[in-house]
Design an enzyme around this catalytic site. Structure first.
Site, PDB file in Angstrom:
ATOM      1  CG  ASN A   9      19.416  22.857  23.848  1.00  0.00           C
ATOM      2  OD1 ASN A   9      19.862  23.950  23.659  1.00  0.00           O
ATOM      3  ND2 ASN A   9      19.893  21.753  23.478  1.00  0.00           N
ATOM      4  CD  GLU A 165      18.265  16.046  24.286  1.00  0.00           C
ATOM      5  OE1 GLU A 165      17.022  16.803  23.710  1.00  0.00           O
ATOM      6  OE2 GLU A 165      19.284  16.487  24.156  1.00  0.00           O
ATOM      7  CB  SER A 209      12.010  15.035  16.338  1.00  0.00           C
ATOM      8  OG  SER A 209      13.199  15.320  15.580  1.00  0.00           O
TER       9      SER A 209
HETATM   10  P1  13P Z   1      15.398  18.838  18.175  1.00  0.00           P
HETATM   11  O1  13P Z   1      14.033  19.268  19.214  1.00  0.00           O
HETATM   12  O2  13P Z   1      15.746  20.142  17.203  1.00  0.00           O
HETATM   13  O3  13P Z   1      15.457  17.779  17.702  1.00  0.00           O
HETATM   14  O4  13P Z   1      16.508  18.836  19.363  1.00  0.00           O
HETATM   15  C1  13P Z   1      16.457  18.034  20.412  1.00  0.00           C
HETATM   16  C2  13P Z   1      17.384  18.403  21.453  1.00  0.00           C
HETATM   17  O5  13P Z   1      18.798  18.122  21.166  1.00  0.00           O
HETATM   18  C3  13P Z   1      17.197  19.057  22.758  1.00  0.00           C
HETATM   19  O6  13P Z   1      18.322  19.221  23.356  1.00  0.00           O
END
Ligand code: 13P
Length: 248
Positions: A9, A165, A209
């Site tokens: 993303n 998430e 993350s």
């Molecule tokens: P990060 O991998 O930067 O924590 O973001 C996760 C995310 O929101 C993917 O949609």
């Protein structure tokens, strides 16, 4: 699930030049066929990404879709417009959309419906905030978020992808432990199995993350079928390491 799915993303990052370099590097490094990789990109770059991925195994998608079909909705992008560009996936209900754009569970469910009816796979994002986790509300929150999507899309629920998430893990460097993530994934799978005989085929991705060092242990969990990757998807080497971990 046998074949894992890793989705980058990009969020609101990129430029014509940067996308060109990133996609060239990813396409050059994608060797394994045992994992499916995809990237969700900002709408202005659809034509560029469509062109650069035309002969690649890398799939691609949008980061949002309108809950309306067409008409006086300034700034919105419809599912039919996404389909015009051959978009394969659309994120819906990302926590940043819920938080900064006030998207409710009902709006997210409608967005999933619009995507499905255009032949686009919605990646439905759910997740609790830190305050909700600390108050012991994780199960209640994620189940409520998913229930709205099941309620509106029950007949084709096996066509969606789900992404868990936890909001506190997004962009913070704090990953859920594999056990914490697995616990929620198992719960979501159970909820899906009440709505679909094919719940075992629905990919449930973990996001928050995820990086080259923690991907393998997260992806080894029974109900973690892939990853939704933010920051680490902007560097080809990091993204490819995660894809490699998912191809084991
Ligand atoms: P990060 O991998 O930067 O924590 O973001 C996760 C995310 O929101 C993917 O949609």
């Amino acid at each position: 699930m046998t074949r894992k799915l890793i989705v980058g993303n990009w969020k609101m990052n990129g430029s014509l030049a940067a996308n060109h370099d990133l996609l060239h590097a990813i396409n050059a490094g994608l060797t394994s066929s045992s994992c499916q990789a995809a990237v969700c990109v900002p709408a202005p770059y659809f034509a560029q990404v469509q062109h650069l991925c035309a002969s690649s195994s890398l799939l691609w998608g949008a980061q949002d879709v309108s809950a309306s079909d067409s008409g006086a909705f300034t700034g919105e992008v419809s599912a039919a417009m996404l389909r015009d560009f051959g978009v394969r996936y659309a994120l819906v209900g990302h926590s940043e959309r819920r938080q900064y754009h006030g998207e409710t569970d009902e709006v997210v469910a409608l967005k999933a419906q619009r995507a499905l009816s255009a032949g686009i796979t919605p990646i439905v994002c759910v997740g609790e905030t830190l305050a909700q986790r600390e108050a012991g509300q994780t199960a209640e929150v994620v189940k409520r978020q998913l229930a709205a999507v099941i309620h509106t899309n029950g007949h084709c629920i096996s066509e969606i992808v789900v992404a868990y998430e936890p909001v506190w893990a997004i962009g913070t460097g704090k990953t859920a432990t594999p056990e914490q993530a697995q616990e929620v994934h198992a719960m979501l799978r159970h909820q899906l199995s009440a709505a679909s005989a094919h719940a075992d085929k629905i990919a449930i991705l973990y996001g928050g993350s995820m990086n080259a060092s923690n991907a393998a242990s997260l992806l080894s969990q029974q109900d973690i079928d892939g990853g939704l990757v933010g920051g680490a998807s902007l560097k080809a080497a990091d993204f490819l390491s995660i894809v490699a971990a998912a191809s084991q």
